[in-house]
Every structure is written in C-alpha cells, then in structure tokens.
Design a protein around this motif. Structure first.
Motif, PDB file in Angstrom:
ATOM      1  N   VAL A  47       8.370  25.383 -24.346  1.00 34.02           N
ATOM      2  CA  VAL A  47       9.825  25.255 -24.226  1.00 34.02           C
ATOM      3  C   VAL A  47      10.519  26.435 -24.907  1.00 34.02           C
ATOM      4  O   VAL A  47      11.444  27.034 -24.353  1.00 34.02           O
ATOM      5  CB  VAL A  47      10.304  23.908 -24.824  1.00 34.02           C
ATOM      6  N   VAL A  48      10.066  26.785 -26.112  1.00 38.41           N
ATOM      7  CA  VAL A  48      10.684  27.901 -26.842  1.00 38.41           C
ATOM      8  C   VAL A  48      10.453  29.210 -26.099  1.00 38.41           C
ATOM      9  O   VAL A  48      11.370  30.033 -25.976  1.00 38.41           O
ATOM     10  CB  VAL A  48      10.159  27.972 -28.292  1.00 38.41           C
ATOM     11  N   THR A  50      10.010  29.632 -22.875  1.00 38.12           N
ATOM     12  CA  THR A  50      10.891  29.627 -21.702  1.00 38.12           C
ATOM     13  C   THR A  50      12.336  29.867 -22.106  1.00 38.12           C
ATOM     14  O   THR A  50      13.071  30.611 -21.441  1.00 38.12           O
ATOM     15  CB  THR A  50      10.772  28.282 -20.952  1.00 38.12           C
ATOM     16  N   SER A  51      12.769  29.281 -23.227  1.00 39.18           N
ATOM     17  CA  SER A  51      14.144  29.454 -23.705  1.00 39.18           C
ATOM     18  C   SER A  51      14.430  30.890 -24.094  1.00 39.18           C
ATOM     19  O   SER A  51      15.556  31.364 -23.952  1.00 39.18           O
ATOM     20  CB  SER A  51      14.394  28.550 -24.919  1.00 39.18           C
ATOM     21  N   GLN A  52      13.393  31.587 -24.589  1.00 42.47           N
ATOM     22  CA  GLN A  52      13.575  32.974 -25.007  1.00 42.47           C
ATOM     23  C   GLN A  52      13.774  33.894 -23.811  1.00 42.47           C
ATOM     24  O   GLN A  52      14.503  34.881 -23.909  1.00 42.47           O
ATOM     25  CB  GLN A  52      12.344  33.447 -25.796  1.00 42.47           C
ATOM     26  N   THR A  54      14.907  33.059 -20.720  1.00 44.63           N
ATOM     27  CA  THR A  54      15.994  32.723 -19.797  1.00 44.63           C
ATOM     28  C   THR A  54      17.326  33.157 -20.401  1.00 44.63           C
ATOM     29  O   THR A  54      17.467  33.216 -21.619  1.00 44.63           O
ATOM     30  CB  THR A  54      16.030  31.203 -19.508  1.00 44.63           C
ATOM     31  N   VAL A  58      19.380  30.994 -27.299  1.00 48.42           N
ATOM     32  CA  VAL A  58      18.068  30.354 -27.362  1.00 48.42           C
ATOM     33  C   VAL A  58      18.151  28.922 -27.893  1.00 48.42           C
ATOM     34  O   VAL A  58      17.403  28.045 -27.446  1.00 48.42           O
ATOM     35  CB  VAL A  58      17.074  31.211 -28.187  1.00 48.42           C
ATOM     36  N   ASN A  61      19.444  26.763 -25.008  1.00 47.11           N
ATOM     37  CA  ASN A  61      18.390  26.689 -23.988  1.00 47.11           C
ATOM     38  C   ASN A  61      17.269  25.744 -24.422  1.00 47.11           C
ATOM     39  O   ASN A  61      16.775  24.941 -23.637  1.00 47.11           O
ATOM     40  CB  ASN A  61      17.805  28.081 -23.729  1.00 47.11           C
ATOM     41  N   THR A  62      16.890  25.848 -25.703  1.00 47.35           N
ATOM     42  CA  THR A  62      15.831  24.977 -26.219  1.00 47.35           C
ATOM     43  C   THR A  62      16.263  23.516 -26.169  1.00 47.35           C
ATOM     44  O   THR A  62      15.498  22.637 -25.757  1.00 47.35           O
ATOM     45  CB  THR A  62      15.453  25.380 -27.660  1.00 47.35           C
ATOM     46  N   THR A  64      18.382  22.196 -24.143  1.00 50.06           N
ATOM     47  CA  THR A  64      18.410  21.804 -22.730  1.00 50.06           C
ATOM     48  C   THR A  64      17.012  21.426 -22.242  1.00 50.06           C
ATOM     49  O   THR A  64      16.806  20.357 -21.660  1.00 50.06           O
ATOM     50  CB  THR A  64      18.973  22.954 -21.867  1.00 50.06           C
ATOM     51  N   TYR A  65      16.048  22.312 -22.491  1.00 55.57           N
ATOM     52  CA  TYR A  65      14.678  22.051 -22.038  1.00 55.57           C
ATOM     53  C   TYR A  65      14.068  20.848 -22.749  1.00 55.57           C
ATOM     54  O   TYR A  65      13.345  20.058 -22.135  1.00 55.57           O
ATOM     55  CB  TYR A  65      13.799  23.286 -22.239  1.00 55.57           C
ATOM     56  N   SER A  89      22.254  19.356 -24.757  1.00 61.42           N
ATOM     57  CA  SER A  89      23.031  20.600 -24.856  1.00 61.42           C
ATOM     58  C   SER A  89      24.435  20.321 -25.385  1.00 61.42           C
ATOM     59  O   SER A  89      24.950  21.062 -26.240  1.00 61.42           O
ATOM     60  CB  SER A  89      23.134  21.275 -23.485  1.00 61.42           C
TER      61      SER A  89
END
Length: 199
Positions: A47-48, A50-52, A54, A58, A61-62, A64-65, A89
């Motif tokens: 998850v982290v 992917t957040s980095q 996108t 961050v 994003n984290t 959200t995921y 979020s």
C-alpha cells in the motif's frame, strides 16, 4: 462495525500527524497492522509503495488504499471498499483542515514570537524522527528478505536502498527518476532471482 472503526482510527491519525504524509505512515502502520489487524505487514508495504508512486500526498493516498483494503479484507464488496477509501481519506484530513484554518491566521500574526519559533523548531525535530520511523518500518523480512533465508534478495535490497539514499541525499537526484530506476533494477534483479535460486 468496520466503517466506524475506520473513521475514528483515521480521525485520530489526522489529529496527531505532524509533518505530512511520510511522518504519518508510522502512525497508520501502528493502527492498521498492529492494533486493528486490518492489513498484514506485507499488504501495508505494498500500500505504501503504491501510495508513493501515485500522484497526490502520500498520507492521503495511504489512507485511501488502506480504507479500501481494510473493508475488502473484512469481507465486504469492492463497492463498499470504495466507500471505505473515501471515509478514511475524509477522516484523515478533517481535523487538520479545521486546525489549519483556525491556526494559520494566528501563526502568521505571531511567527516572529520566540516562543512560537521554539515550538516550531521542536516540531521540526519531531517530524524528522517520524519520517525516520516510517523508513525503518519498511525494513522488514517481507520487503528486504533475510540474509539467512534469501541472501540474494537481502543484499540486492540493501544495495538499492543505499544507492537511492546516496543519490537522493548527496546528488539531489529527482525522486521520479529514482523510483523508475529502482523499479527497473528490482524487476531485473527479482526477475533473475527465481532463475538463480532454481539453478
């Protein structure tokens, strides 16, 4: 109910997060992996990562995921997973948004006050510690491997980590370029790793 727990968990994270998204990761990891058990350490690392890569902050994003993954892992549908993503979020930004609106005028008016300057200095030091903690949380057997079990993965992970650190800190290399180079290097090394292990 997971939605209420998700909301209040991320509301707490939002209240105590100073220093932005990277500093927030340690708090999120402690809440969702250690306390609540919504995600495994490996899922959280994914998850982290992917957040980095996108677009966007961050931390959000984290959240959200994590919101999506936690709800789906709890057995709900993907549609409700999207609702969990929005909820996490929203919760993580709610209190910081309100506080920012309330405090910004005060800080601008009193920014030269020595007491305020000292408070901000201590907060900056705290932020460095939180970001360092977030980095150390990513150094796990799931991400780096172990020297005993998978020596090739461990050595490759350490070399990539050190190369990225030096390139970023000393040479001020673009983070986007570092992400692309790390991804290509990882794909090359870990693509060859199964072949090396199979030999």
């Amino acid at each position: 109910m997971i939605f209420l727990r998700l909301f209040f968990s991320f509301l707490r994270i939002g209240i105590f997060s100073f220093g932005g998204g990277l500093a927030m990761i340690a708090l999120i990891q402690n809440e969702v992996v250690v306390k609540q058990g919504w995600l495994t350490a490996q899922e959280f690392t994914d998850v982290v990562a992917t957040s980095q890569i996108t677009p966007g902050p961050v931390g959000i994003n984290t959240a959200t995921y994590v919101g999506y993954t936690a709800v789906v892992n709890a057995g709900y549908s993907q549609g409700l997973g999207i609702a969990g993503a929005f909820l996490a979020s929203f919760a993580v930004i709610l209190i910081p948004l309100i506080l920012t609106l309330l405090v910004s005028r005060f800080l601008l008016k009193h920014k030269d006050n020595p007491i305020i300057a000292n408070i901000m200095y201590v907060l900056r030091l705290t932020i460095v510690g939180l970001i360092a903690a977030a980095a150390l949380l990513m150094v796990t057997p799931d991400t780096f491997g172990t020297l005993k079990d998978v020596p090739m993965q461990f050595i490759a992970s350490v070399v990539i980590f050190l190369a990225v650190f030096v390139a970023s800190f000393k040479f001020k290399t673009s983070p986007i370029l570092l992400i692309l180079l790390s991804g290509a290097t990882g794909a090359l090394i870990y693509g060859l790793l199964p072949l090396a292990v199979g030999c």
